[in-house]
Structure formats: C-alpha cells, structure tokens
Design an enzyme around this catalytic site. Sequence first.
Site, mmCIF file in Angstrom:
data_model
loop_
_atom_site.group_PDB
_atom_site.id
_atom_site.type_symbol
_atom_site.label_atom_id
_atom_site.label_comp_id
_atom_site.label_asym_id
_atom_site.label_seq_id
_atom_site.Cartn_x
_atom_site.Cartn_y
_atom_site.Cartn_z
ATOM 1 C CE LYS A 1 -12.404 -6.925 1.108
ATOM 2 N NZ LYS A 1 -11.042 -6.463 0.756
ATOM 3 C CB SER B 1 -4.423 -6.732 4.367
ATOM 4 O OG SER B 1 -4.068 -5.458 3.916
ATOM 5 C CG HIS C 1 -1.951 -1.037 1.317
ATOM 6 N ND1 HIS C 1 -2.119 -1.842 2.411
ATOM 7 C CD2 HIS C 1 -2.911 -1.428 0.439
ATOM 8 C CE1 HIS C 1 -3.131 -2.677 2.214
ATOM 9 N NE2 HIS C 1 -3.627 -2.449 1.021
ATOM 10 N NE ARG D 1 -2.543 -7.254 -4.546
ATOM 11 C CZ ARG D 1 -3.358 -7.388 -3.525
ATOM 12 N NH1 ARG D 1 -2.885 -7.697 -2.349
ATOM 13 N NH2 ARG D 1 -4.649 -7.239 -3.669
#
Length: 160
Positions: free
Chosen positions: A42, A129, A18, A91
């Site tokens: 989430k 994460s 990030h 990514r």
Amino acid sequence: MTRTAIYPGTFDPITLGHVDVVRRGLKLFDRVVIGVAANPNKQPRFDLNTRLAMVRQTFVGDDRIEAIAFDGLLVELARQQKAKAILRGLRAASDFEYEFQMATMNRRLEESIETVFVMAREDYTFVSSRFIREISSMGGDVSELVPPVVIPYLKKSTQP
Ligand code: ADP
C-alpha cells in the site's frame, strides 16, 4: 475468560473513525488488540513504527487496548493473542466487497475465528486515512477528524 478481538488495519494515520470502531468493539469484548499491518504494497505515507506510535499514543492509559505491528497472516496473530474475533468497521456499501472477501478468506484459514463488523458513526462515514492525508497535505484542517496526537505527525509529513 477474557474475550479478545483483533482489529487489523493500516492506520495510515489512525482517524476518529478507527477510534469509534475500537470504542464500539469494547462494548462487545474485554480487550481489543489493534494490529498495525506493515502493508508495504500500500506504500503507506507513515512508516510502520510511526503508525504504531500514533495508535499507542491515542489510547495511552487504557489497558483494555493494545497495539502491535504485524506482517504475517492475520489469523496467526489472532491465534497468538488468543482472540476469537476479528473486528472491522463498515462505512458504506463500497467497503462491503473487500471486507466480505477478507472475512471469507480468513474463515477458510481459521474456521473458529469470527469476523465482527461494526457500523461507522454517521459523522465519520466519510472519514478515511486517505482523505485525511490528501486534505492535510493541501493545508486543510483535519483536527476534528483525527486524534489530537496525530496532528503534529501530519504537519511534519507535509513540511517541504
Ligand atoms: P485497511 O488497509 O485494512 O483497510 P484501514 O486502516 O484503512 O485498513 O481500515 C481498517 C478498518 O477500519 C477497516 O475495516 C475499515 O473499513 C475501518 N474503517 C476505516 N475508517 C472507518 C470509519 N471512518 N468508520 C468506520 N470504520 C472505519
């Protein structure tokens, strides 16, 4: 005129991936506003205030970077902040489908805001994460993958 981008995410927790996206964004924009999404669906490991605190502590002292919490529409936040762009990171091909859908939906909601993608730095392409949460909860060392301020929060969250 100040060029502002919004960088939205869950940041559960913020990682060096990030941070790399923010740094790249600052080559293109004068100001980056990090939008920390509540995202209750989430079921984040860290509550919203903690995620926001970790982001703020990571960038303390840099007045080009701000962090705010939001739980509404991203395009609304962008309008409020007078941002003309949404910043996101890519990514791998697996990120593409979700990012494509989100960018297309946001464009339908607000035609004037562009989504801008930056590529992850090679050494962080595998950093997420979720991966950080899993590795650290099993006692693994993630100190080279997250900002130093995040380490005490991870330790606290995995204490029995
Ligand atoms: P979200 O829940 O919105 O996916 P994340 O915090 O997981 O929030 O990610 C926010 C943005 O940062 C996404 O665009 C994601 O692809 C990007 N991102 C996450 N990790 C990396 C990384 N290691 N390198 C580049 N971009 C990343």
